[in-house]
Design a protein around this motif. Structure first.
Motif, PDB file in Angstrom:
ATOM      1  N   ALA A 295      17.276 -19.459   8.580  1.00 26.92           N
ATOM      2  CA  ALA A 295      15.954 -18.866   8.730  1.00 26.92           C
ATOM      3  C   ALA A 295      16.043 -17.897   9.892  1.00 26.92           C
ATOM      4  O   ALA A 295      16.541 -18.226  10.949  1.00 26.92           O
ATOM      5  CB  ALA A 295      14.916 -19.947   9.009  1.00 26.92           C
ATOM      6  N   SER A 296      15.613 -16.680   9.685  1.00 30.30           N
ATOM      7  CA  SER A 296      15.741 -15.677  10.732  1.00 30.30           C
ATOM      8  C   SER A 296      14.489 -14.827  10.786  1.00 30.30           C
ATOM      9  O   SER A 296      13.589 -14.944   9.953  1.00 30.30           O
ATOM     10  CB  SER A 296      16.961 -14.796  10.462  1.00 30.30           C
ATOM     11  N   MET A 297      14.480 -13.965  11.782  1.00 31.18           N
ATOM     12  CA  MET A 297      13.344 -13.057  11.902  1.00 31.18           C
ATOM     13  C   MET A 297      13.272 -12.136  10.694  1.00 31.18           C
ATOM     14  O   MET A 297      12.191 -11.828  10.212  1.00 31.18           O
ATOM     15  CB  MET A 297      13.455 -12.251  13.198  1.00 31.18           C
ATOM     16  N   SER A 298      14.430 -11.708  10.164  1.00 34.71           N
ATOM     17  CA  SER A 298      14.385 -10.823   9.002  1.00 34.71           C
ATOM     18  C   SER A 298      13.852 -11.571   7.781  1.00 34.71           C
ATOM     19  O   SER A 298      13.123 -11.009   6.971  1.00 34.71           O
ATOM     20  CB  SER A 298      15.750 -10.215   8.704  1.00 34.71           C
ATOM     21  N   SER A 299      14.190 -12.842   7.648  1.00 36.67           N
ATOM     22  CA  SER A 299      13.678 -13.643   6.541  1.00 36.67           C
ATOM     23  C   SER A 299      12.158 -13.741   6.620  1.00 36.67           C
ATOM     24  O   SER A 299      11.464 -13.561   5.621  1.00 36.67           O
ATOM     25  CB  SER A 299      14.308 -15.035   6.569  1.00 36.67           C
ATOM     26  N   ALA A 300      11.643 -14.015   7.797  1.00 37.08           N
ATOM     27  CA  ALA A 300      10.191 -14.100   7.990  1.00 37.08           C
ATOM     28  C   ALA A 300       9.541 -12.738   7.753  1.00 37.08           C
ATOM     29  O   ALA A 300       8.461 -12.659   7.161  1.00 37.08           O
ATOM     30  CB  ALA A 300       9.871 -14.605   9.390  1.00 37.08           C
ATOM     31  N   LEU A 301      10.204 -11.667   8.184  1.00 39.55           N
ATOM     32  CA  LEU A 301       9.671 -10.327   7.976  1.00 39.55           C
ATOM     33  C   LEU A 301       9.601  -9.996   6.487  1.00 39.55           C
ATOM     34  O   LEU A 301       8.587  -9.494   6.000  1.00 39.55           O
ATOM     35  CB  LEU A 301      10.527  -9.291   8.699  1.00 39.55           C
ATOM     36  N   PHE A 302      10.674 -10.298   5.759  1.00 36.37           N
ATOM     37  CA  PHE A 302      10.670 -10.020   4.321  1.00 36.37           C
ATOM     38  C   PHE A 302       9.609 -10.858   3.607  1.00 36.37           C
ATOM     39  O   PHE A 302       9.000 -10.394   2.647  1.00 36.37           O
ATOM     40  CB  PHE A 302      12.049 -10.250   3.697  1.00 36.37           C
ATOM     41  N   TRP A 303       9.406 -12.083   4.060  1.00 33.58           N
ATOM     42  CA  TRP A 303       8.369 -12.916   3.462  1.00 33.58           C
ATOM     43  C   TRP A 303       7.001 -12.248   3.632  1.00 33.58           C
ATOM     44  O   TRP A 303       6.214 -12.149   2.693  1.00 33.58           O
ATOM     45  CB  TRP A 303       8.383 -14.315   4.073  1.00 33.58           C
ATOM     46  N   LYS A 304       6.721 -11.767   4.844  1.00 34.07           N
ATOM     47  CA  LYS A 304       5.438 -11.106   5.104  1.00 34.07           C
ATOM     48  C   LYS A 304       5.320  -9.794   4.334  1.00 34.07           C
ATOM     49  O   LYS A 304       4.261  -9.498   3.777  1.00 34.07           O
ATOM     50  CB  LYS A 304       5.270 -10.859   6.605  1.00 34.07           C
ATOM     51  N   VAL A 305       6.400  -9.021   4.285  1.00 33.54           N
ATOM     52  CA  VAL A 305       6.382  -7.763   3.542  1.00 33.54           C
ATOM     53  C   VAL A 305       6.092  -8.031   2.072  1.00 33.54           C
ATOM     54  O   VAL A 305       5.263  -7.359   1.454  1.00 33.54           O
ATOM     55  CB  VAL A 305       7.717  -6.996   3.718  1.00 33.54           C
ATOM     56  N   GLY A 306       6.771  -9.018   1.497  1.00 35.66           N
ATOM     57  CA  GLY A 306       6.558  -9.345   0.086  1.00 35.66           C
ATOM     58  C   GLY A 306       5.133  -9.796  -0.190  1.00 35.66           C
ATOM     59  O   GLY A 306       4.504  -9.366  -1.163  1.00 35.66           O
ATOM     60  N   ALA A 307       4.613 -10.659   0.667  1.00 38.86           N
ATOM     61  CA  ALA A 307       3.255 -11.174   0.463  1.00 38.86           C
ATOM     62  C   ALA A 307       2.212 -10.071   0.634  1.00 38.86           C
ATOM     63  O   ALA A 307       1.281  -9.959  -0.173  1.00 38.86           O
ATOM     64  CB  ALA A 307       2.984 -12.329   1.434  1.00 38.86           C
ATOM     65  N   LEU A 308       2.366  -9.247   1.665  1.00 38.21           N
ATOM     66  CA  LEU A 308       1.404  -8.164   1.880  1.00 38.21           C
ATOM     67  C   LEU A 308       1.513  -7.092   0.795  1.00 38.21           C
ATOM     68  O   LEU A 308       0.507  -6.542   0.357  1.00 38.21           O
ATOM     69  CB  LEU A 308       1.600  -7.551   3.273  1.00 38.21           C
ATOM     70  N   SER A 309       2.722  -6.828   0.343  1.00 39.32           N
ATOM     71  CA  SER A 309       2.913  -5.880  -0.752  1.00 39.32           C
ATOM     72  C   SER A 309       2.239  -6.391  -2.027  1.00 39.32           C
ATOM     73  O   SER A 309       1.623  -5.615  -2.764  1.00 39.32           O
ATOM     74  CB  SER A 309       4.405  -5.646  -0.997  1.00 39.32           C
ATOM     75  N   GLY A 310       2.336  -7.684  -2.273  1.00 40.37           N
ATOM     76  CA  GLY A 310       1.663  -8.273  -3.429  1.00 40.37           C
ATOM     77  C   GLY A 310       0.154  -8.128  -3.336  1.00 40.37           C
ATOM     78  O   GLY A 310      -0.512  -7.772  -4.322  1.00 40.37           O
TER      79      GLY A 310
END
Length: 156
Positions: A31-46
């Protein structure tokens, strides 16, 4: 209740998804900062895809009468929503997640802009297929991502 994931008895108190163990959390688990960032990007993009899709289905009809342009908007929202989920799926794999995020921004973003004002954003025409290539690259990169699907997912 035992702390392992093996649940011998199921009742109303049994969680549907087992909580992570201490070995599955923290910086050493991948689990990393990039993983958390991609999670947020994906959710906000959705969320943005749903909002833009609704705008295209309701508000955009007041500004644009061309059915082809409205269909293009719908395609952009559709691809954005699908690839938002793909970003969520790939959030632990930086290469495919980056390709999905960049491809979505270029593909859907250029279509949105071209739909709103074709003359003003004509220069974005070549960006759309580049975004599509990035999306394809994201799927290929995901296919060969180290580790494959998350461990709790069924393997086919």
């Amino acid at each position: 209740m035992p702390t392992s994931h093996a649940i011998s008895r199921v009742d109303e108190q049994t969680p549907l998804i087992a909580p992570p163990t201490s070995q599955e959390t923290g910086p050493s688990s991948g689990a990393s900062m990039s993983s958390a960032l991609f999670w947020k990007v994906g959710a906000l993009s959705g969320a943005l895809a749903v909002g833009l899709g609704a705008f295209g289905a309701h508000g955009l009809k007041k500004r644009i009468a061309d059915p082809a342009k409205l269909a293009n908007w719908g395609t952009a929202a559709h691809y954005q929503l699908i690839h938002s989920v793909a970003i969520l799926l790939a959030h632990n794999h930086p290469v495919p997640a980056t390709l999905f995020a960049a491809g979505t921004a270029l593909f859907s973003g250029s279509i949105y802009a071209l739909t709103l004002d074709t003359e003003r954003f004509r220069f974005l025409g070549p960006v759309t297929p580049l975004g599509g290539l990035l999306l394809i690259g994201g799927w290929v990169a995901l296919a060969f991502a180290k580790g494959g699907p998350p461990p709790r997912w069924p393997r086919f």
